[in-house]
Design an enzyme around this catalytic site. Sequence first.
Site, mmCIF file in Angstrom:
data_model
loop_
_atom_site.group_PDB
_atom_site.id
_atom_site.type_symbol
_atom_site.label_atom_id
_atom_site.label_comp_id
_atom_site.label_asym_id
_atom_site.label_seq_id
_atom_site.Cartn_x
_atom_site.Cartn_y
_atom_site.Cartn_z
ATOM 1 N N ARG A 109 17.751 30.688 27.436
ATOM 2 C CA ARG A 109 18.234 32.017 27.133
ATOM 3 C C ARG A 109 17.162 33.100 26.941
ATOM 4 N NH1 ARG A 109 23.395 33.426 23.562
ATOM 5 N NH2 ARG A 109 21.946 33.707 22.313
ATOM 6 N N THR A 113 17.637 39.590 26.677
ATOM 7 C CA THR A 113 18.864 39.602 27.318
ATOM 8 C C THR A 113 19.962 38.839 27.324
ATOM 9 O OG1 THR A 113 17.937 38.562 29.310
ATOM 10 C CG2 THR A 113 17.272 41.003 29.312
ATOM 11 N N ASP A 205 20.593 28.522 16.045
ATOM 12 C CA ASP A 205 20.189 28.063 17.259
ATOM 13 C C ASP A 205 19.955 26.551 17.274
ATOM 14 O OD1 ASP A 205 17.869 27.111 19.103
ATOM 15 O OD2 ASP A 205 17.904 29.098 19.432
ATOM 16 N N ASP A 208 16.739 24.762 17.993
ATOM 17 C CA ASP A 208 15.753 25.017 16.932
ATOM 18 C C ASP A 208 16.251 24.095 15.524
ATOM 19 O OD1 ASP A 208 14.372 26.668 18.114
ATOM 20 O OD2 ASP A 208 14.929 28.412 17.087
HETATM 21 C C1 PRP Z 1 21.134 27.567 23.895
HETATM 22 C C2 PRP Z 1 22.349 26.572 24.105
HETATM 23 C C3 PRP Z 1 22.823 26.777 25.335
HETATM 24 C C4 PRP Z 1 22.707 28.487 25.369
HETATM 25 C C5 PRP Z 1 23.992 28.807 25.197
HETATM 26 O O1 PRP Z 1 19.915 27.388 24.493
HETATM 27 O O2 PRP Z 1 21.569 25.450 23.964
HETATM 28 O O3 PRP Z 1 22.009 26.259 26.390
HETATM 29 O O4 PRP Z 1 21.733 28.811 24.365
HETATM 30 O O5 PRP Z 1 24.060 30.327 25.119
HETATM 31 P P1 PRP Z 1 24.716 31.067 26.401
HETATM 32 O O6 PRP Z 1 26.232 30.494 26.551
HETATM 33 O O7 PRP Z 1 25.004 32.585 26.066
HETATM 34 O O8 PRP Z 1 23.965 31.002 27.855
HETATM 35 P P2 PRP Z 1 18.383 28.062 24.557
HETATM 36 O O9 PRP Z 1 18.380 29.135 25.567
HETATM 37 O O10 PRP Z 1 18.437 28.676 23.038
HETATM 38 O O11 PRP Z 1 17.493 27.103 24.796
HETATM 39 P P3 PRP Z 1 17.171 25.788 24.193
HETATM 40 O O12 PRP Z 1 18.042 24.688 24.493
HETATM 41 O O13 PRP Z 1 15.720 25.199 24.719
HETATM 42 O O14 PRP Z 1 16.971 25.877 22.688
HETATM 43 N N1 URA Z 2 22.642 29.408 21.812
HETATM 44 C C1 URA Z 2 22.636 28.762 20.352
HETATM 45 O O1 URA Z 2 21.841 27.722 20.321
HETATM 46 N N2 URA Z 2 23.521 29.253 19.290
HETATM 47 C C2 URA Z 2 24.066 30.292 19.581
HETATM 48 O O2 URA Z 2 24.891 30.686 18.395
HETATM 49 C C3 URA Z 2 24.124 30.857 20.718
HETATM 50 C C4 URA Z 2 23.546 30.481 21.895
#
Ligand code: PRP
Ligand code: URA
Length: 216
Positions: A109, A113, A205, A208
């Site tokens: 994400r 945005t 997150d 993380d």
């Molecule tokens: C997080 C999570 C989802 C997304 C959800 O990933 O694991 O993939 O955000 O958010 P959304 O429903 O608003 O799209 P992130 O983008 O943080 O990536 P990561 O898994 O690499 O940490």
């Molecule tokens: N992605 C995450 O990992 N946590 C949230 O709360 C939203 C998006």
Amino acid sequence: MSGYNQKNVYVLEHPLVSHKLAILRARETPPHHFRQTLHELSWLLAFPALQNVRMTPAEIETPLEKMTAATMCDPKPCLVSILRAGNGLIDGFSQICPEASVGHLGLYRDHDTAKPISYYSSLPDQMEKRQVILGDPMLATGGSAVMAIETLQAMGVSDIVFACLVAAPEGVATVHCKFPDVPIVTAALDRELNELSYILPGLGDAGDRIYGTVRS
Ligand code: PRP
Ligand code: URA
């Protein structure tokens, strides 16, 4: 289908699930404990996520007699992880269901945005014939889930279950506005998103917290 409400959402309710979710949500839980607890929870979530896996009768022989047993159809289902946090769920699903293939879709994400950006894709053959369990711990705006489902549907996949740990009402609405037939299996349906599109109360997150990274 048992366990699903009229909105095609299955919320896994069980004291063990609530207990493990509380550990995941707690700010002080360190990454090694977070990973272990997510792994345990993924085994519990695998049951409703794989509840409708296609089965076929097979003739087998026990040490005592012949019988007809239910076994999984070929081609076996595909477990698809939305990288990177999805691995926290899909690794456990794959241990419970080792016959399934595993695919990966890399999405992150954008921090400004909150829109998903695709960076990787690796999926097995015969996707159009497979049932897919698509896993990501978090369903927030729903943007990542929608992009992943569109990618799978473009490959001819017609049977998809989306499995997550924590879903926001906004994400459920976004996914079901586009794909009302895609069941959502979750361990919790939370209250709302904040102004940065994080889930409240949520767990922060997920990526993380699993990997102990903090991105700026
Ligand atoms: C997080 C999570 C989802 C997304 C959800 O990933 O694991 O993939 O955000 O958010 P959304 O429903 O608003 O799209 P992130 O983008 O943080 O990536 P990561 O898994 O690499 O940490
Ligand atoms: N992605 C995450 O990992 N946590 C949230 O709360 C939203 C998006």
